[in-house]
Structure formats: C-alpha cells, structure tokens
Enzyme design. Structure first.
Site, PDB file in Angstrom:
ATOM      1  N   SER A 169       0.848  -1.198   0.000  1.00 51.96           N
ATOM      2  CA  SER A 169       0.000   0.000   0.000  1.00 51.96           C
ATOM      3  C   SER A 169       0.877   1.239   0.000  1.00 51.96           C
ATOM      4  O   SER A 169       1.981   1.234   0.567  1.00 51.96           O
ATOM      5  CB  SER A 169      -0.899   0.026   1.232  1.00 51.96           C
ATOM      6  OG  SER A 169      -1.539   1.281   1.379  1.00 51.96           O
TER       7      SER A 169
ATOM      8  N   TYR B 279      -2.038  -0.719  10.278  1.00 51.68           N
ATOM      9  CA  TYR B 279      -2.092  -1.062   8.857  1.00 51.68           C
ATOM     10  C   TYR B 279      -0.843  -0.567   8.130  1.00 51.68           C
ATOM     11  O   TYR B 279      -0.208  -1.323   7.380  1.00 51.68           O
ATOM     12  CB  TYR B 279      -3.342  -0.452   8.228  1.00 51.68           C
ATOM     13  CG  TYR B 279      -3.459  -0.691   6.738  1.00 51.68           C
ATOM     14  CD1 TYR B 279      -3.871  -1.926   6.247  1.00 51.68           C
ATOM     15  CD2 TYR B 279      -3.160   0.314   5.831  1.00 51.68           C
ATOM     16  CE1 TYR B 279      -3.978  -2.158   4.885  1.00 51.68           C
ATOM     17  CE2 TYR B 279      -3.271   0.097   4.466  1.00 51.68           C
ATOM     18  CZ  TYR B 279      -3.676  -1.142   3.997  1.00 51.68           C
ATOM     19  OH  TYR B 279      -3.783  -1.359   2.646  1.00 51.68           O
TER      20      TYR B 279
END
Length: 253
Positions: free
Chosen positions: A148, A162
């Site tokens: 990501s 995350y």
C-alpha cells in the site's frame, strides 16, 4: 497472439496463485492473469458464491481458474492450498500475495487482537505463502506482494497498525530479493493508493478527503492495479526485483 479479451498472451502456460482473489483488486488480478493465458488458482475466505462466479466468468472467456477456500491467517490451510496446486500442475510460476485486511482505530481503542490479526494476514501470511511457493518455483518465477502507498504516507489517524504492516513488506521484499535472486526468482511490491472497490467506493464518505491528498484527484481502478501486477509477472520485468512500485495517483508524492 491475443486472448478473446484482447490481452496479450504473455502468461500462456504459466501457473499462478493469488491469495484473496474473489473480490476487488484480487479478482481483477485473477481476471488479468487468466486473460493473459495463465491457469490461475486463487483463495477466498467467505465469498464462495463470488469465487465460483469468477471461475465461471473466466472459463466462459476461454480461461482457466480454480477457487480454493483458505483463510490467509491459517498457515496450514494456506500452505496446503499452495502445495495442492503446485503438486497438481507440477510447478508454480507466479505468486501474488493479495489477501489483506484494513483495521483502523486510535491507539487507545485499537485492541491487541486486532493488531495480531493485522500482522497475521498482512505480514505473516505473505511469509507463509512465499515459503510454501518457492520450492515449486524455477528460474523465472515471480512473487508479487500487494502492499500500500500507506507504507510511505499515512496522513490520517487510526491507520498506524495497517501502515506498519505494509511497511514490513518493504523489508521482507528487499531481503528476500537477495535470497531469491541467485535462483532467478524476482520479488516485488505493488503499492496501490485509493482504489475503487466495494470497501472503498470512489464516491464514498472519505473520497473527497483522499482526492485532496493526491496529484491525480481520483480513485484508481482495480484493473489498473492488475495491469501493474501483470507487468511484474511478465518476462518484461525480468530485471525488476526488490522494488516497491507505487500506483497511487501521487498520494505519496
């Protein structure tokens, strides 16, 4: 030569395995690799109907796909699924670690159980899958992790765990590129920014905020992410390894 869906057949004869392939970005990756001629096995956790619909859609276009139920956080189930496909076809050419979860919360509220689940799915499962796949890969093998852009930039609260999990993939990928390079196997990260899926719609509550952080103020499409994966899986990317390739509309620029 091209497939019925007009993709070049640059993966013809290849055996690919995609974790978390029944929906969203994962499903787009499965469709793209199958469209380029690969036989694609993919895992799903709960979306059995969507997984079978994807298999049927690919087969209707002349492609080959297989769906296997396996929770990415279950090391035994994931290892068994990869071993089953590698044994059935005699090898594995492409591994795409797409399965991931996005749990958010401020440090005061984020539970240790959620932290452990984040690491189990986003980091540990990637290591487990690679460890299971590599013995079945020959020279020319491709490993692609879906990371990501938040590994580089997390400009909003609640995303610490995350972002950490996706940053961990950078170190894992760079380190493994040294181990796998002498074997002719490449490993890279694809780092999407905001991408239009059911979980993150382009017109959702947070879309305007996200677009305000980007050079290209729009969500990406799952097919755009799949296109970068297909490039890394191809012979054209034979000299790319240990890399993180952002596809984020300038989110981290």
């Amino acid at each position: 030569m091209k497939h019925a869906n007009n993709f070049p057949l640059r993966q013809a004869g290849k055996i690919a395995f995609v974790t978390g392939g029944s929906r969203g970005i994962g499903a787009a990756i499965v469709r793209r690799l199958a469209g380029e001629g690969a036989t694609v096995a993919f895992t799903y956790q709960r979306s059995a109907d969507e997984a079978q619909a994807l298999v049927q859609a690919i087969e209707a276009c002349g492609g080959k796909a297989l769906a296997l139920q396996a929770d990415a956080a279950d090391a035994s189930a994931l290892t068994d699924a990869i071993s089953k496909i590698a044994t059935q076809f005699g090898r594995l050419d492409i591994l795409v670690n797409n399965a991931g979860i996005f749990l958010v919360g401020a440090i005061d509220d984020f539970s240790l159980a959620d932290f452990d689940r984040t690491v189990a799915v986003n980091v540990r499962a990637v290591f487990v899958a690679i460890k299971a796949a590599v013995p079945h890969m020959a020279e020319g093998g491709r490993i692609i992790n879906i990371s990501s852009t938040n590994a580089h930039r997390a400009p909003f609260g609640g995303a610490a765990a995350y972002a950490m999990s996706k940053s961990a993939l950078s170190g894992l990928t760079q380190g493994l590129s040294r181990d796998l390079g002498p074997r002719g196997i490449t490993i890279n990260n694809v780092e999407p920014g905001p991408t239009a899926t059911d979980m993150n719609p382009a017109n959702g509550d947070f879309a305007a905020m996200l677009h305000g952080l980007m050079a290209l103020p729009r969500h990406g499409s799952a097919d755009e992410i799949a296109g970068m994966v297909a490039y890394l899986a191809s012979s054209e990317a034979a000299f790319v390894t240990g890399a993180g390739l952002k596809i984020d509309g300038g989110f981290a620029a």
